[in-house]
Write an enzyme that holds these catalytic residues in place. Structure first.
Site, PDB file in Angstrom:
ATOM      1  N   LYS A 139     -23.900  10.148  31.237  1.00 17.82           N
ATOM      2  CA  LYS A 139     -25.128   9.940  32.306  1.00 17.82           C
ATOM      3  C   LYS A 139     -25.162  10.849  33.594  1.00 17.82           C
ATOM      4  CE  LYS A 139     -27.266   7.273  29.333  1.00 17.82           C
ATOM      5  NZ  LYS A 139     -28.374   7.872  28.569  1.00 17.82           N
TER       6      LYS A 139
ATOM      7  N   TYR B 268     -19.486   7.156  28.668  1.00 20.82           N
ATOM      8  CA  TYR B 268     -20.700   6.913  28.969  1.00 20.82           C
ATOM      9  C   TYR B 268     -21.252   7.484  30.196  1.00 20.82           C
ATOM     10  CZ  TYR B 268     -25.091   4.413  29.229  1.00 20.82           C
ATOM     11  OH  TYR B 268     -26.672   3.823  29.190  1.00 20.82           O
TER      12      TYR B 268
END
Ligand code: NAD
Length: 254
Positions: free
Chosen positions: A154, A150
């Site tokens: 990002k 994740y």
């Protein structure tokens, strides 16, 4: 005439709060989600005159193009695109699978690329500039426990935001990002549950792993994020591009 925005992942959570805020700001809003039920429910909560649901998986270029075309055909214009849809697998290093890696990057990074591409195409055809606003995270600004995949997606979104700001400025398009902290949405409750479980602890422990460093000592409401996106979508941010606004109650300082 009112302006038109598309918000991806607007069926729930932060995306819905953004759609609701932009609608209140006077935008007509395209509610894009791969969950048709929540997308339709979001329109019902706003207005069937000034909100319009489209179903697409943001990781699929053809679906994104078709959904954007429908919104532009329906409302006749497009000014702001919020690439908000994202997924957040909890991934201690040794558990990461190729499927998790590919899906998270296809949605979180691919979704920003396809959404920006479709936005650029429409802004050019419509003969005016626009604003592209991308969802990153405080986990895209500093490393967070258990979030290798994740966090990687990002960090990538911030890089893409900077690159597109350079590439699209000549077309009068600004490109910025927002980095939420720990927001009370289904996504965050899921992460807290899994991180707690991995450590043999409860959900509250999992949430505190992330929340203990919030300077303002409260978790974020989705509306805290929507307030910043409203600024990025409006004229007061016209001289800002390539930036990430961190909306995390003071977790990451830079
Ligand atoms: P959420 O899981 O509550 O909602 C995400 C929405 O996006 C859902 O409606 C879902 O159906 C939709 N969606 C997911 N994948 C999609 C796809 N491939 N195509 C179309 N729609 C899709 O998540 P949230 O907490 O509201 O997060 C919104 C954004 O903010 C995400 O990009 C997330 O990474 C980011 N973010 C959230 C937090 C947090 O604490 N909740 C923190 C930092 C960043």
């Amino acid at each position: 005439m009112s302006k038109v925005a598309i918000v991806t992942g607007a069926g729930q959570g932060i995306g819905f709060a953004i759609a609701e805020r932009l609608h209140k700001d006077g935008f007509k809003v395209g509610i894009l989600d791969y969950n048709e039920e929540t997308a339709q429910a979001a329109v019902a909560k706003l207005s069937s005159d000034t909100a319009f649901a489209v179903v697409a998986d943001v990781s699929k270029q053809d679906q994104v193009n078709a959904a954007f075309d429908k919104v532009v055909e329906h409302f006749g214009d497009l000014h702001v695109v919020v690439n908000n849809a994202g997924v957040a697998p909890t991934t201690p290093l040794d558990t990461i699978t190729p499927e998790q890696f590919e899906r998270a990057f296809a949605i979180n990074v691919g979704g920003v690329i396809w959404g920006s591409q479709a936005a650029h195409r429409h802004f050019k055809t419509l003969g005016h500039g626009g604003k592209i606003i991308n969802a990153t995270s405080q986990a895209g600004c500093v490393g967070n426990p258990n979030l290798t995949v994740y966090g990687g997606t990002k960090f990538a979104v911030r890089g893409i935001t900077q690159t597109l700001a350079k590439d699209l400025a000549q077309d009068n398009i600004t490109v910025n990002a927002y980095a939420p902290g720990i927001v009370k949405t289904p996504m965050m409750y899921d992460i807290a549950h899994k991180v707690g479980k991995n450590a043999g602890k409860d959900d509250e422990w999992g949430m505190q792993t992330f929340a203990k460093d919030i300077t303002l000592k409260r978790l974020s409401e989705p509306e805290d994020v929507a307030n910043a996106v409203s600024f990025l979508a409006g004229a007061d941010s016209n001289y800002i591009t390539g930036q990430t606004i961190v909306v995390d109650g003071g977790m990451v300082f830079h």
